[in-house]
Design a protein around this motif. Sequence first.
Motif, PDB file in Angstrom:
ATOM      1  N   ARG A 133       0.825  -1.217   0.000  1.00  0.00           N
ATOM      2  CA  ARG A 133       0.000   0.000   0.000  1.00  0.00           C
ATOM      3  C   ARG A 133       0.858   1.267   0.000  1.00  0.00           C
ATOM      4  O   ARG A 133       0.545   2.228  -0.717  1.00  0.00           O
ATOM      5  CB  ARG A 133      -0.934  -0.008   1.218  1.00  0.00           C
ATOM      6  CG  ARG A 133      -1.820   1.232   1.320  1.00  0.00           C
ATOM      7  CD  ARG A 133      -2.669   1.416   0.079  1.00  0.00           C
ATOM      8  NE  ARG A 133      -3.330   2.723   0.051  1.00  0.00           N
ATOM      9  CZ  ARG A 133      -3.430   3.490  -1.017  1.00  0.00           C
ATOM     10  NH1 ARG A 133      -2.909   3.089  -2.178  1.00  0.00           N
ATOM     11  NH2 ARG A 133      -4.055   4.654  -0.950  1.00  0.00           N
ATOM     12  N   ILE A 134       1.950   1.271   0.774  1.00  0.00           N
ATOM     13  CA  ILE A 134       2.833   2.448   0.797  1.00  0.00           C
ATOM     14  C   ILE A 134       3.466   2.646  -0.575  1.00  0.00           C
ATOM     15  O   ILE A 134       3.599   3.776  -1.061  1.00  0.00           O
ATOM     16  CB  ILE A 134       3.920   2.300   1.876  1.00  0.00           C
ATOM     17  CG1 ILE A 134       3.282   2.181   3.266  1.00  0.00           C
ATOM     18  CG2 ILE A 134       4.860   3.514   1.858  1.00  0.00           C
ATOM     19  CD1 ILE A 134       4.273   1.886   4.377  1.00  0.00           C
ATOM     20  N   TYR A 135       3.830   1.542  -1.217  1.00  0.00           N
ATOM     21  CA  TYR A 135       4.394   1.636  -2.566  1.00  0.00           C
ATOM     22  C   TYR A 135       3.373   2.233  -3.524  1.00  0.00           C
ATOM     23  O   TYR A 135       3.718   3.090  -4.356  1.00  0.00           O
ATOM     24  CB  TYR A 135       4.842   0.266  -3.065  1.00  0.00           C
ATOM     25  CG  TYR A 135       5.379   0.317  -4.466  1.00  0.00           C
ATOM     26  CD1 TYR A 135       6.674   0.758  -4.714  1.00  0.00           C
ATOM     27  CD2 TYR A 135       4.577  -0.031  -5.552  1.00  0.00           C
ATOM     28  CE1 TYR A 135       7.165   0.838  -6.010  1.00  0.00           C
ATOM     29  CE2 TYR A 135       5.057   0.045  -6.844  1.00  0.00           C
ATOM     30  CZ  TYR A 135       6.347   0.479  -7.070  1.00  0.00           C
ATOM     31  OH  TYR A 135       6.824   0.575  -8.354  1.00  0.00           O
ATOM     32  N   GLN A 136       2.125   1.802  -3.421  1.00  0.00           N
ATOM     33  CA  GLN A 136       1.073   2.338  -4.272  1.00  0.00           C
ATOM     34  C   GLN A 136       0.896   3.842  -4.054  1.00  0.00           C
ATOM     35  O   GLN A 136       0.689   4.594  -5.017  1.00  0.00           O
ATOM     36  CB  GLN A 136      -0.241   1.613  -3.988  1.00  0.00           C
ATOM     37  CG  GLN A 136      -0.287   0.179  -4.510  1.00  0.00           C
ATOM     38  CD  GLN A 136      -1.543  -0.557  -4.085  1.00  0.00           C
ATOM     39  OE1 GLN A 136      -2.307  -0.070  -3.238  1.00  0.00           O
ATOM     40  NE2 GLN A 136      -1.773  -1.736  -4.667  1.00  0.00           N
ATOM     41  N   MET A 137       1.000   4.277  -2.804  1.00  0.00           N
ATOM     42  CA  MET A 137       0.871   5.705  -2.497  1.00  0.00           C
ATOM     43  C   MET A 137       2.016   6.495  -3.148  1.00  0.00           C
ATOM     44  O   MET A 137       1.811   7.579  -3.691  1.00  0.00           O
ATOM     45  CB  MET A 137       0.860   5.911  -0.983  1.00  0.00           C
ATOM     46  CG  MET A 137      -0.386   5.340  -0.302  1.00  0.00           C
ATOM     47  SD  MET A 137      -0.255   5.284   1.508  1.00  0.00           S
ATOM     48  CE  MET A 137      -0.389   7.031   1.913  1.00  0.00           C
ATOM     49  N   GLY A 138       3.224   5.921  -3.104  1.00  0.00           N
ATOM     50  CA  GLY A 138       4.359   6.577  -3.758  1.00  0.00           C
ATOM     51  C   GLY A 138       4.183   6.619  -5.261  1.00  0.00           C
ATOM     52  O   GLY A 138       4.476   7.632  -5.907  1.00  0.00           O
TER      53      GLY A 138
ATOM     54  N   GLU B 276      10.987   1.754   2.546  1.00  0.00           N
ATOM     55  CA  GLU B 276      12.246   1.033   2.695  1.00  0.00           C
ATOM     56  C   GLU B 276      12.673   0.969   4.157  1.00  0.00           C
ATOM     57  O   GLU B 276      13.224  -0.034   4.611  1.00  0.00           O
ATOM     58  CB  GLU B 276      13.337   1.692   1.846  1.00  0.00           C
ATOM     59  CG  GLU B 276      14.621   0.889   1.833  1.00  0.00           C
ATOM     60  CD  GLU B 276      15.742   1.551   1.050  1.00  0.00           C
ATOM     61  OE1 GLU B 276      16.853   0.997   1.067  1.00  0.00           O
ATOM     62  OE2 GLU B 276      15.502   2.609   0.438  1.00  0.00           O
ATOM     63  N   SER B 277      12.421   2.041   4.904  1.00  0.00           N
ATOM     64  CA  SER B 277      12.787   2.074   6.310  1.00  0.00           C
ATOM     65  C   SER B 277      11.971   1.084   7.129  1.00  0.00           C
ATOM     66  O   SER B 277      12.485   0.398   8.016  1.00  0.00           O
ATOM     67  CB  SER B 277      12.600   3.491   6.857  1.00  0.00           C
ATOM     68  OG  SER B 277      12.853   3.524   8.247  1.00  0.00           O
TER      69      SER B 277
ATOM     70  N   LYS C 189      10.340  -7.296  -2.383  1.00  0.00           N
ATOM     71  CA  LYS C 189      10.316  -6.698  -3.717  1.00  0.00           C
ATOM     72  C   LYS C 189       9.900  -5.230  -3.709  1.00  0.00           C
ATOM     73  O   LYS C 189      10.360  -4.444  -4.540  1.00  0.00           O
ATOM     74  CB  LYS C 189       9.394  -7.490  -4.636  1.00  0.00           C
ATOM     75  CG  LYS C 189       7.922  -7.478  -4.229  1.00  0.00           C
ATOM     76  CD  LYS C 189       7.073  -8.248  -5.229  1.00  0.00           C
ATOM     77  CE  LYS C 189       5.581  -8.180  -4.872  1.00  0.00           C
ATOM     78  NZ  LYS C 189       4.754  -8.897  -5.867  1.00  0.00           N
ATOM     79  N   TYR C 190       9.029  -4.838  -2.774  1.00  0.00           N
ATOM     80  CA  TYR C 190       8.566  -3.444  -2.766  1.00  0.00           C
ATOM     81  C   TYR C 190       9.670  -2.490  -2.320  1.00  0.00           C
ATOM     82  O   TYR C 190       9.806  -1.386  -2.858  1.00  0.00           O
ATOM     83  CB  TYR C 190       7.333  -3.305  -1.879  1.00  0.00           C
ATOM     84  CG  TYR C 190       6.113  -3.984  -2.455  1.00  0.00           C
ATOM     85  CD1 TYR C 190       5.485  -3.471  -3.584  1.00  0.00           C
ATOM     86  CD2 TYR C 190       5.614  -5.155  -1.897  1.00  0.00           C
ATOM     87  CE1 TYR C 190       4.375  -4.098  -4.143  1.00  0.00           C
ATOM     88  CE2 TYR C 190       4.507  -5.798  -2.453  1.00  0.00           C
ATOM     89  CZ  TYR C 190       3.890  -5.268  -3.566  1.00  0.00           C
ATOM     90  OH  TYR C 190       2.798  -5.893  -4.113  1.00  0.00           O
TER      91      TYR C 190
ATOM     92  N   ALA D 197      11.206   0.339  -4.610  1.00  0.00           N
ATOM     93  CA  ALA D 197      11.170   1.707  -4.077  1.00  0.00           C
ATOM     94  C   ALA D 197      12.531   2.389  -4.234  1.00  0.00           C
ATOM     95  O   ALA D 197      12.611   3.592  -4.505  1.00  0.00           O
ATOM     96  CB  ALA D 197      10.758   1.684  -2.606  1.00  0.00           C
ATOM     97  N   GLN D 198      13.616   1.627  -4.084  1.00  0.00           N
ATOM     98  CA  GLN D 198      14.959   2.182  -4.269  1.00  0.00           C
ATOM     99  C   GLN D 198      15.150   2.675  -5.702  1.00  0.00           C
ATOM    100  O   GLN D 198      15.719   3.747  -5.944  1.00  0.00           O
ATOM    101  CB  GLN D 198      16.008   1.128  -3.924  1.00  0.00           C
ATOM    102  CG  GLN D 198      16.032   0.734  -2.464  1.00  0.00           C
ATOM    103  CD  GLN D 198      16.847  -0.526  -2.225  1.00  0.00           C
ATOM    104  OE1 GLN D 198      17.470  -1.065  -3.139  1.00  0.00           O
ATOM    105  NE2 GLN D 198      16.844  -1.011  -0.987  1.00  0.00           N
ATOM    106  N   LEU D 199      14.684   1.886  -6.645  1.00  0.00           N
ATOM    107  CA  LEU D 199      14.809   2.261  -8.051  1.00  0.00           C
ATOM    108  C   LEU D 199      13.911   3.454  -8.376  1.00  0.00           C
ATOM    109  O   LEU D 199      14.320   4.373  -9.106  1.00  0.00           O
ATOM    110  CB  LEU D 199      14.438   1.065  -8.927  1.00  0.00           C
ATOM    111  CG  LEU D 199      14.928   1.071 -10.388  1.00  0.00           C
ATOM    112  CD1 LEU D 199      16.436   1.245 -10.448  1.00  0.00           C
ATOM    113  CD2 LEU D 199      14.513  -0.214 -11.079  1.00  0.00           C
TER     114      LEU D 199
END
Length: 267
Positions: free
Chosen positions: A35-40, A60-61, A67-68, A72-74
């Motif tokens: 969900r946090i990845y989707q928000m980003g 990431e923290s 995988k997320y 997120a790093q990329l």
Amino acid sequence: MKYILILTFTLLLNACAIFGDPTEIDDTKGLSAERIYQMGAEKMTDKDYEKAIVYFQKLESRYPHGKYATQAQLETAYAHYKKQDPVLAVAAADRFIKLHPNHPNVDYAYYLKGLAIFTERGFIEKATKQQISDRDPRSMKDSFITFKELVTRYPKSRYAKDATQRMVYLANNLSGHELHVARYYMKRQAYLAAVNRTKYVLENYPQSPDIEEALVIQISAYDLLGLEDLKTDTLRVLQKNYPASPMLGKGAPADERVWWKFWESLY
């Protein structure tokens, strides 16, 4: 008492800087990595790159593995690039390459790194209104090396074609820079230094359109240095590869030492 109050206030400010504003609501609290990845990703679509980076860093923290976090790093590197912050984009791409050298998308990290360095060079040109051949070519070389590494390591990458085209552009401009310096040395009568610059062009950028001029400058320098054998050998290379060169046509000098003057008069 006065100093105690000041010290207390300072400590509170530092605490806020470290831990954040306690009144600020964390809208990612308790959410999953997905969900946090989707928000980003949503912020990336909205071109709110600053906020996207915040989400990706929180992801990431909070969930450093999986995988997320990797994606997120990329995405962080790309967000910095889109935010026109090439230095941070390069740093983020380098970090991804170091942490995930075998990731299926690591070719994109190389491409993004080369692109960011390439863009950084463009920012400098616009800011200084400086000709590309007049300045330090370090960023161009770094960009060229990164694109070359991408093409060498991943020749079938979807980014290889564009990287190759950028390499051609960079190589031509790098050779142009070397000749710009060689001309400067010729005018200052530093002929050996000019020869070294032309040699670098011939050895490192053999497909450059500047090869003919590099050979002529080299002939001129050898001529002025009195190195007849080297001059004759280089002249033979010029004749073989550029038979229509103005230096070989009617009006070109024979034995007298006016090659450089003749070349300047033509160009």
